[in-house]
Enzyme design. Structure first.
Site, short mmCIF file in Angstrom:
data_model
loop_
_atom_site.label_atom_id
_atom_site.label_comp_id
_atom_site.label_asym_id
_atom_site.label_seq_id
_atom_site.Cartn_x
_atom_site.Cartn_y
_atom_site.Cartn_z
N LYS A 23 27.36 -23.08 -63.04
CA LYS A 23 26.49 -22.22 -61.84
C LYS A 23 27.55 -21.50 -61.15
O LYS A 23 27.33 -20.34 -60.86
CB LYS A 23 25.92 -23.23 -61.00
CG LYS A 23 24.78 -22.37 -60.55
CD LYS A 23 23.59 -23.37 -60.02
CE LYS A 23 23.58 -24.41 -59.21
NZ LYS A 23 23.63 -24.04 -57.85
N ARG A 28 29.67 -15.79 -60.04
CA ARG A 28 30.59 -14.92 -59.84
C ARG A 28 30.83 -13.98 -60.80
O ARG A 28 31.26 -12.67 -60.64
CB ARG A 28 31.96 -15.81 -59.53
CG ARG A 28 32.03 -16.59 -58.11
CD ARG A 28 32.94 -17.93 -58.30
NE ARG A 28 33.07 -18.27 -57.07
CZ ARG A 28 32.38 -19.23 -56.42
NH1 ARG A 28 31.33 -19.46 -56.97
NH2 ARG A 28 32.82 -19.93 -55.20
N GLY A 92 22.41 -20.98 -52.16
CA GLY A 92 23.33 -20.64 -50.96
C GLY A 92 24.65 -19.83 -51.44
O GLY A 92 24.97 -18.91 -50.70
N GLN A 167 32.17 -21.24 -50.67
CA GLN A 167 31.36 -20.08 -50.44
C GLN A 167 31.85 -19.20 -49.27
O GLN A 167 31.62 -17.94 -49.25
CB GLN A 167 29.80 -20.73 -50.16
CG GLN A 167 29.32 -21.45 -51.33
CD GLN A 167 27.84 -21.99 -51.11
OE1 GLN A 167 27.31 -21.91 -49.78
NE2 GLN A 167 27.23 -22.52 -52.15
N ASP A 312 28.95 -31.71 -54.61
CA ASP A 312 27.88 -31.45 -55.31
C ASP A 312 27.50 -32.88 -56.34
O ASP A 312 26.20 -33.12 -56.59
CB ASP A 312 27.96 -30.38 -56.42
CG ASP A 312 27.99 -29.03 -55.64
OD1 ASP A 312 27.43 -29.02 -54.34
OD2 ASP A 312 28.47 -28.05 -56.17
N ARG A 384 19.62 -31.83 -57.52
CA ARG A 384 20.41 -32.82 -57.50
C ARG A 384 20.00 -34.18 -57.32
O ARG A 384 20.33 -35.39 -57.95
CB ARG A 384 21.90 -32.54 -56.94
CG ARG A 384 22.57 -31.37 -57.55
CD ARG A 384 23.82 -31.24 -57.19
NE ARG A 384 24.51 -29.71 -57.26
CZ ARG A 384 24.61 -29.23 -58.40
NH1 ARG A 384 24.42 -29.78 -59.57
NH2 ARG A 384 24.95 -28.04 -58.32
C1 S3P Z 1 29.77 -23.47 -54.47
C2 S3P Z 1 30.36 -24.25 -53.39
C3 S3P Z 1 29.90 -25.32 -52.64
C4 S3P Z 1 28.86 -26.11 -53.75
C5 S3P Z 1 27.93 -25.12 -54.15
C6 S3P Z 1 28.57 -24.01 -55.01
C7 S3P Z 1 30.21 -22.34 -55.03
O1 S3P Z 1 29.44 -25.13 -51.47
O2 S3P Z 1 28.35 -27.18 -52.76
O3 S3P Z 1 27.01 -25.95 -55.01
O4 S3P Z 1 30.04 -21.91 -56.02
O5 S3P Z 1 31.15 -21.61 -54.28
P1 S3P Z 1 30.31 -24.90 -50.14
O6 S3P Z 1 31.37 -23.96 -50.70
O7 S3P Z 1 29.28 -24.36 -49.08
O8 S3P Z 1 30.72 -26.25 -50.00
#
Ligand code: S3P
Length: 426
Positions: A23, A28, A92, A167, A312, A384
Site C-alpha cells: 500500500k 507513492r 492517512g 507520512q 501496522d 487491520r
Molecule cells: C505509512 C506510514 C505509517 C503506517 C501507515 C503507512 C506510509 O504511518 O502506519 O499505514 O505509507 O508512510 P505513520 O507514518 O503515520 O506512522
C-alpha cells in the site's frame, strides 16, 4: 457482507503468490509519477480502495493515466488545479503525502476523506508546512480534514520531528523538493524509507545520514518511475500469524518487500519461537523476496523499540501474543491510538472478548498468553482489526463484523483465507 464466521482450522501448508501489493509503495508510485518528465510505468499496483483513491486524485490533478488492468502508465506536465474535491477515502498516507505535494502547486485544492479519516490528526503535517510558508487550513485550526490548500512558495527548512512517522517525513520531503533551498528533516527513530529510496531512484538529490535526511530541491523534473510493486508485508503478516498459531502449519509468502523498515514484526514473531526464513529474489529500489513461516510453540516477548517498523502489524502480532506462553508487553506505541481506529482500545477490547487477560496502558498493553475463545468482535471500521481477529478465529472460531474496511488494503483476503478454513458470510 456485514459479518463473517470463520471456523477453527488444522494444519495447512500453503504458498501465497497473491498477497495484496504494498500500500505504501502504491500510493507513492502514482504521486511521484507527477514529479517526472516522461511516462512512469507501474506494475502490480494495489487495486484497493485507498490506493485507487490516490490514482483518482492524480487524474484529477491533470495526469494522463493509461491503465490496461496490468500496467498503469502515468504522464504529467505538472500539477493542475482540480475541478473535484480530492477524496482520500480512509487513507492517512494519501492525505498527508498529498498535503506535501500540493502545498507548492499552482492553485487551490480541497482534500477530504471518510468519517474516520476526517477524525485523524493532520496538524502533524499542516503545522510544519505552515511554518515554511504553506497556506493550509482545516477544521480545528488545521488539524482535521476537509483541508484546503492554496499553493505557495515554500522556504527551506531544518525540521526536527518529535514523531517517527513516514507520512510526516514523506510529506516534508515532497515539500522540500520545491522549497527555495536545501532542507533537512530529522526524525527520532527511523520510519519506513520508501519515499527516499524511490525518489533517489528517480534521480532526486536526497541523502540519508542516520536519522537525518537532506533534500536538495529539484532543478528539473525527475526521471520516470518504473516499478513492479512488491507484496505488502503488513498484509502478508496475517498469514504469517495464521501459520505461527496453527500447529504444524506453514506458509510461503511470495515477492514481499524485505525492506528492513517493514519486516520487524516477522523478526519479533521469529523471536517468539516461530520458524521464519527469508530469501531475497530481487532488488530494485528495495530488497524483495519470499518469507517462509512454520509453526512452533510461541513464547512471550516485550516490544518497545523500533515501533515505527511494526506499527501496522501490532494488531496481528497481539493475536500471536495471546496464544504465546507468558506475558507479552507492547510499550512506546502511543501512535496506535491515532490509526484507522484507536488500536490500543480495539485490540484490548477484542482480546478481552476472546477471554484473554489484557492490561491497557497509555502507550500499549500487556497480554497474558492463554487460550483464545470464540467471540463476536466488531472491527470499528478498521481493516487491520477485522483481519487480525479473523485470523484469531483459526484457533477457536470467531464472528467478526464491519468488514467493508478490508477492501481498503486487502480485497482478496477472503479468497486466500478460504483456502485454509471455512468462511461463512451473513
Ligand atoms: C505509512 C506510514 C505509517 C503506517 C501507515 C503507512 C506510509 O504511518 O502506519 O499505514 O505509507 O508512510 P505513520 O507514518 O503515520 O506512522
Amino acid at each position: 457482507m456485514s459479518s463473517v464466521r470463520v471456523a477453527a482450522t488444522e494444519e495447512f501448508s500453503f504458498t501465497i503468490s497473491e498477497i495484496a501489493s504494498d500500500k505504501s509503495i502504491s500510493h507513492r508510485s502514482v504521486m511521484f509519477a507527477m514529479l517526472a518528465e516522461g511516462e512512469s510505468r507501474i506494475e502490480n499496483f494495489l487495486r484497493a480502495e485507498d490506493t485507487m483513491n490516490s490514482l483518482e486524485i492524480v487524474k484529477n490533478l491533470g495526469a494522463e493515466v493509461e491503465d490496461d488492468g496490468e500496467v498503469i502508465k502515468i504522464a504529467s506536465d505538472g500539477i493542475k488545479e482540480s475541478f473535484e474535491v480530492l477524496d482520500c477515502g480512509n487513507s492517512g498516507t494519501g492525505m498527508r503525502l498529498f498535503c506535501g505535494l500540493l502545498s507548492s502547486a499552482n492553485g487551490h485544492f480541497v482534500l477530504t476523506g471518510d468519517k474516520y479519516l476526517r477524525s485523524r490528526p493532520m496538524k502533524r503535517v499542516t503545522a510544519p508546512l505552515i511554518q515554511i510558508g504553506a497556506k493550509l487550513d482545516g477544521r480545528q485550526d488545521g488539524n482535521f480534514a476537509p483541508l484546503s490548500i492554496r499553493g505557495a512558495s515554500l522556504r527551506a527548512f531544518d525540521y526536527k520531528s518529535t514523531i517517527a512517522s513516514a507520512q510526516v517525513k514523506s510529506c516534508m520531503i515532497l515539500a522540500a523538493l520545491r522549497a527555495d533551498g536545501i532542507c533537512s528533516y530529522t526524525e527520532p527513530e527511523l520510519s519506513r524509507d520508501h519515499t527516499e529510496r524511490m525518489l533517489q531512484g528517480m534521480g532526486a538529490d536526497i541523502r540519508v545520514d542516520g536519522l537525518t535526511t537532506t533534500i536538495v530541491p529539484m532543478q528539473k523534473p525527475l526521471s520516470p518511475l518504473s516499478i513492479r510493486v512488491p507484496a505488502d508485508p503488513s498484509s502478508a503478516f496475517f498469514f504469517a500469524v495464521a501459520a505461527a498459531i496453527t500447529p504444524n502449519a506453514s506458509v510461503v509468502l511470495k515477492d514481499v518487500t524485505l525492506n528492513p523498515t517493514r519486516i520487524e514484526a516477522f523478526k519479533v514473531l521469529e523471536h517468539m519461537g516461530a520458524d521464519i526464513s527469508y530469501e531475497i529474489t530481487d532488488n530494485k529500489y528495495e530488497p524483495i523476496g519470499d518469507i517462509y513461516v512454520s509453526y512452533a510453540p510461541l513464547h512471550s516477548v516485550v516490544v518497545s523499540e523500533n515501533i515505527a517498523w511494526l506499527i501496522d502489524e501490532l494488531p496481528a502480532l497481539s493475536i500471536a501474543m495471546a496464544t504465546a506462553k507468558g506475558e507479552s508487553v507492547v510499550k512506546n506505541a502511543e501512535e496506535l491510538r491515532v490509526k484507522e481506529s484507536d488500536r490500543i482500545a480495539t485490540v484490548v477490547e477484542g482480546l478481552r472478548a476472546c477471554g484473554i487477560e489484557v492490561d491497557e496502558y497509555k502507550d500499549g498493553y500487556k497480554i497474558v498468553g492463554g487460550e483464545l475463545h470464540s467471540a463476536k468482535v466488531d472491527s470499528d471500521g478498521d481493516h487491520r482489526i477485522a483481519m487480525s481477529f479473523i485470523i484469531a478465529g483459526l484457533r477457536c472460531g470467531m464472528e467478526v463484523s464491519d468488514l467493508e474496511c478490508i477492501n481498503t488494503s486487502f480485497p482478496n483476503f477472503f479468497e486466500l483465507l478460504e483456502k485454509i478454513t471455512k468462511v461463512e458470510f451473513s
